[in-house]
Design a protein around this motif. Structure first.
Motif, PDB file in Angstrom:
ATOM      1  N   ILE A  86       0.933  -1.076   0.098  1.00  0.00           N
ATOM      2  CA  ILE A  86      -0.078   0.068   0.055  1.00  0.00           C
ATOM      3  C   ILE A  86       0.782   1.091  -0.053  1.00  0.00           C
ATOM      4  CG2 ILE A  86      -1.631   1.295   1.310  1.00  0.00           C
ATOM      5  CD1 ILE A  86      -2.860  -1.324   2.166  1.00  0.00           C
ATOM      6  N   ASN A  87       2.021   1.119   0.637  1.00  0.00           N
ATOM      7  CA  ASN A  87       2.765   2.344   0.844  1.00  0.00           C
ATOM      8  C   ASN A  87       3.541   2.637  -0.460  1.00  0.00           C
ATOM      9  OD1 ASN A  87       2.754   3.292   3.456  1.00  0.00           O
ATOM     10  ND2 ASN A  87       3.912   1.669   4.337  1.00  0.00           N
ATOM     11  N   THR A  88       3.857   1.365  -1.204  1.00  0.00           N
ATOM     12  CA  THR A  88       4.531   1.572  -2.518  1.00  0.00           C
ATOM     13  C   THR A  88       3.387   2.094  -3.430  1.00  0.00           C
ATOM     14  OG1 THR A  88       5.933  -0.050  -1.969  1.00  0.00           O
ATOM     15  CG2 THR A  88       5.761   0.345  -4.409  1.00  0.00           C
ATOM     16  N   GLN A  89       2.270   1.489  -3.323  1.00  0.00           N
ATOM     17  CA  GLN A  89       1.373   2.066  -4.506  1.00  0.00           C
ATOM     18  C   GLN A  89       0.880   3.261  -4.196  1.00  0.00           C
ATOM     19  OE1 GLN A  89      -2.330  -0.315  -3.894  1.00  0.00           O
ATOM     20  NE2 GLN A  89      -3.448   0.817  -5.756  1.00  0.00           N
ATOM     21  N   TYR A  90       0.817   4.000  -2.842  1.00  0.00           N
ATOM     22  CA  TYR A  90       0.397   5.280  -2.668  1.00  0.00           C
ATOM     23  C   TYR A  90       1.424   6.114  -3.044  1.00  0.00           C
ATOM     24  CZ  TYR A  90      -0.734   9.430   0.033  1.00  0.00           C
ATOM     25  OH  TYR A  90      -0.825  10.592   0.176  1.00  0.00           O
ATOM     26  N   THR A  91       2.686   5.916  -2.822  1.00  0.00           N
ATOM     27  CA  THR A  91       3.779   6.684  -3.196  1.00  0.00           C
ATOM     28  C   THR A  91       4.065   6.761  -4.680  1.00  0.00           C
ATOM     29  OG1 THR A  91       5.152   6.104  -1.283  1.00  0.00           O
ATOM     30  CG2 THR A  91       6.330   6.987  -2.959  1.00  0.00           C
ATOM     31  N   GLN A  92       3.848   5.743  -5.425  1.00  0.00           N
ATOM     32  CA  GLN A  92       3.793   5.882  -6.855  1.00  0.00           C
ATOM     33  C   GLN A  92       2.689   6.388  -7.305  1.00  0.00           C
ATOM     34  OE1 GLN A  92       4.155   1.567  -7.924  1.00  0.00           O
ATOM     35  NE2 GLN A  92       6.356   1.645  -8.010  1.00  0.00           N
ATOM     36  N   ALA A  93       1.461   6.183  -7.066  1.00  0.00           N
ATOM     37  CA  ALA A  93       0.294   7.269  -7.461  1.00  0.00           C
ATOM     38  C   ALA A  93       0.518   8.537  -7.168  1.00  0.00           C
ATOM     39  CB  ALA A  93      -0.769   6.464  -6.734  1.00  0.00           C
ATOM     40  N   LEU A  94       0.993   8.896  -5.829  1.00  0.00           N
ATOM     41  CA  LEU A  94       0.962  10.259  -5.663  1.00  0.00           C
ATOM     42  C   LEU A  94       2.115  10.986  -6.505  1.00  0.00           C
ATOM     43  CD1 LEU A  94      -0.112  12.397  -3.779  1.00  0.00           C
ATOM     44  CD2 LEU A  94       1.605  11.837  -2.143  1.00  0.00           C
ATOM     45  N   THR A  95       3.115  10.362  -6.642  1.00  0.00           N
ATOM     46  CA  THR A  95       4.352  10.979  -7.491  1.00  0.00           C
ATOM     47  C   THR A  95       3.630  11.223  -8.944  1.00  0.00           C
ATOM     48  OG1 THR A  95       5.980   9.708  -6.306  1.00  0.00           O
ATOM     49  CG2 THR A  95       6.742  10.449  -8.313  1.00  0.00           C
ATOM     50  N   ASN A  96       3.091  10.087  -9.455  1.00  0.00           N
ATOM     51  CA  ASN A  96       2.543  10.124 -10.873  1.00  0.00           C
ATOM     52  C   ASN A  96       1.493  11.361 -11.133  1.00  0.00           C
ATOM     53  OD1 ASN A  96       2.068   9.108 -13.413  1.00  0.00           O
ATOM     54  ND2 ASN A  96       0.381   8.235 -13.046  1.00  0.00           N
ATOM     55  N   TYR A  97       0.699  11.279  -9.988  1.00  0.00           N
ATOM     56  CA  TYR A  97      -0.397  12.527  -9.977  1.00  0.00           C
ATOM     57  C   TYR A  97       0.337  13.963 -10.052  1.00  0.00           C
ATOM     58  CZ  TYR A  97      -3.727  15.719  -8.303  1.00  0.00           C
ATOM     59  OH  TYR A  97      -4.529  16.671  -7.920  1.00  0.00           O
ATOM     60  N   LYS A  98       1.161  14.008  -9.133  1.00  0.00           N
ATOM     61  CA  LYS A  98       1.988  15.536  -8.909  1.00  0.00           C
ATOM     62  C   LYS A  98       2.704  15.570 -10.289  1.00  0.00           C
ATOM     63  CE  LYS A  98       2.667  15.665  -3.860  1.00  0.00           C
ATOM     64  NZ  LYS A  98       3.902  15.651  -2.863  1.00  0.00           N
ATOM     65  N   SER A  99       3.269  14.570 -10.870  1.00  0.00           N
ATOM     66  CA  SER A  99       3.905  14.840 -12.087  1.00  0.00           C
ATOM     67  C   SER A  99       3.026  15.507 -13.256  1.00  0.00           C
ATOM     68  CB  SER A  99       4.901  13.684 -12.609  1.00  0.00           C
ATOM     69  OG  SER A  99       5.470  13.660 -13.871  1.00  0.00           O
ATOM     70  N   ASN A 100       1.787  14.630 -13.480  1.00  0.00           N
ATOM     71  CA  ASN A 100       1.058  14.731 -14.299  1.00  0.00           C
ATOM     72  C   ASN A 100       0.144  16.225 -14.134  1.00  0.00           C
ATOM     73  OD1 ASN A 100       0.839  12.562 -16.375  1.00  0.00           O
ATOM     74  ND2 ASN A 100       0.240  11.532 -14.355  1.00  0.00           N
ATOM     75  N   LEU A 101      -0.031  16.531 -12.827  1.00  0.00           N
ATOM     76  CA  LEU A 101      -0.605  17.935 -12.600  1.00  0.00           C
ATOM     77  C   LEU A 101       0.322  18.946 -12.913  1.00  0.00           C
ATOM     78  CD1 LEU A 101      -2.978  19.314 -11.209  1.00  0.00           C
ATOM     79  CD2 LEU A 101      -1.704  19.041  -8.977  1.00  0.00           C
ATOM     80  N   ASN A 102       1.493  18.994 -12.618  1.00  0.00           N
ATOM     81  CA  ASN A 102       2.536  19.683 -13.072  1.00  0.00           C
ATOM     82  C   ASN A 102       2.603  19.969 -14.619  1.00  0.00           C
ATOM     83  OD1 ASN A 102       5.120  21.511 -12.393  1.00  0.00           O
ATOM     84  ND2 ASN A 102       5.857  20.069 -13.747  1.00  0.00           N
TER      85      ASN A 102
END
Length: 437
Positions: free
Chosen positions: A351-367
């Motif tokens: 879950i930690n890995t999934q959340y970290t990856q998802a959050l990183t991907n989201y921030k990158s896409n948002l930028n």
């Protein structure tokens, strides 16, 4: 007159029933929410999950039924062609009677039995596990439908952009052609316009074919009939306003359905351990029998007289030694619980890995989304300016083509970024466990 009224009422009822059935299976205007709700009702996987819940409920009831008194009837009729012979006091004696019949009514009541006790104590958790499985399937279906919905919108938007691009290119093509005919420019501009126009038409055809595939994927995710059609309904402005997500939310493992399922699994394993510990206790049940006995040498008079017998009692059953089987079963059940504890550790890491990856991907896409949104505004302004300058003879057609290419790329990139950030947002919500249906 009354029959005519009843006929009219019947026809109206039938009409509305058919209309409702049709509306229930066909979507006229499909928004994201209606697509998800349709999938929750019609997706075969969820239909199977609902059946599994019902099956589980009946299985629980069938096991709990053992707590009720068990009534049984055994009936037989027997005619002896030869009576059995026994040896008594140096003589051979035939015993018995030619015709016999008996009917045995028996009743048993479980007082203590580890199997039915396990069924009673674990019934709540077994039901909960079945519902959690359905909830997990619902979340996965909702996520899949949402992403498929955005993919279809992406292709539709790209087709829309290509159509606009083709209109602009056709205008540029005409301008280049007229300038070529007027001798203002050579035929290079005219040919470049033709190449750009043909490329856009080829891309449009490719996107139109790709759209068919994406629609099929969306229908499959929804459980929607392939022969039925629908028109997606969406508000681009509203979608653009939904890209923002609170990235400071605290990760709570218990919000995840997978964690809840694992908690239920552990409770069931603990109940299983208790079940094996109960092996050291005797099984206790009460019983009572009433036996009707009919005996007669004349078969026609068999049921003239009854010789009944009846009794009742308690039964204790306790295995004394089974080769340490109960010890081994208990040890294995304890190890199963320890294994579930390690499943918790692994799940938390995942879950930690999934959340970290998802959050990183989201921030990158948002930028990317914000940057490409700005690029789109700049590319539009540049294109409009160069078009005016080209018509005035200040700029060359090559600069128009470059501006047009930049604009098209900016539009496509912005569109991709919008739907990518929305899909990434879904992944973050799934990782947080905030998607509920």
């Amino acid at each position: 007159m009354s029959k005519q009224i009843m006929l009219v009422v019947l026809l109206i009822t039938t009409f509305f029933s058919c209309a409702f059935a049709q509306n229930d299976s066909v979507l006229q205007h499909a928004s994201l929410e209606t697509c998800v709700q349709y999938a929750l009702k019609h997706q075969p996987l969820l239909q199977q999950s609902a059946i599994d819940e019902q099956t589980t409920e009946y299985s629980i009831k069938s096991k709990l039924a053992d707590w009720y008194p068990q009534l049984n009837l055994d009936y037989n009729v027997q005619h002896n062609f030869q009576l059995p012979t026994s040896y008594f006091n140096s003589n051979y004696i035939k015993q018995g009677i030619d015709n016999t019949s008996s009917a045995l009514f028996s009743v048993t009541q479980t007082i203590f039995n580890k199997d039915v006790l396990l069924a009673k104590r674990s019934a709540v958790d077994v039901r909960k596990q079945s519902k959690e499985n359905t909830e997990s399937d619902k979340i996965n279906v909702a996520v899949n439908v949402s992403k498929a919905f955005y993919n279809v919108l992406l292709s539709q938007k790209q087709i829309e952009l290509l159509n606009d691009d083709i209109k602009r290119l056709e205008t540029s093509f005409k301008n280049a052609y007229f300038q070529y005919q007027g001798g203002i420019v050579d035929k290079i501009d005219y040919k470049r316009a033709t190449i750009s126009l043909n490329n856009s038409k080829a891309q449009l055809k490719s996107q139109q074919e790709l759209l068919k595939s994406k629609i099929a994927i969306l229908k499959n995710a929804m459980g929607y009939a392939a022969d039925n059609s629908f028109e997606l309904q969406y508000d681009t402005t509203a979608m653009a306003n939904e890209v923002v997500l609170d990235t400071l939310q605290t990760l709570n493992y218990s919000n995840r359905i997978e964690y809840q399922q694992l908690v239920t699994v552990k409770r069931l394993q603990e109940a299983n351990l208790q079940y094996y510990k109960w092996n050291y206790l005797p099984s206790v049940s009460a019983f009572g029998n009433y036996n009707f006995n009919y005996l007669n040498t004349d078969f026609g008079k068999l049921y003239n007289q009854n010789f009944p017998n009846s009794f009742m009692g308690l039964k204790f059953s306790f295995p004394i030694f089974q080769g340490n089987k109960r010890v081994y079963q208990t040890k294995a059940a304890e190890l199963a619980i320890k294994r579930v504890d390690w499943d918790f550790v692994q799940l938390k890491n995942n879950i930690n890995t999934q959340y970290t990856q998802a959050l990183t991907n989201y921030k990158s896409n948002l930028n990317d989304y914000y940057n490409l949104k700005e690029n789109l505004a700049l590319a539009t302004e540049v294109y409009n300016t160069i078009q005016l300058q080209y018509k005035a003879g200040i700029k060359t057609y090559l600069e128009v083509i470059t501006a047009e290419t930049d604009l098209r790329s900016a539009q496509v990139n912005y569109t991709n970024a919008l739907y990518n950030v929305l899909a990434a947002k879904i992944d973050v919500q799934q990782a947080l466990g905030t998607i509920k249906y």
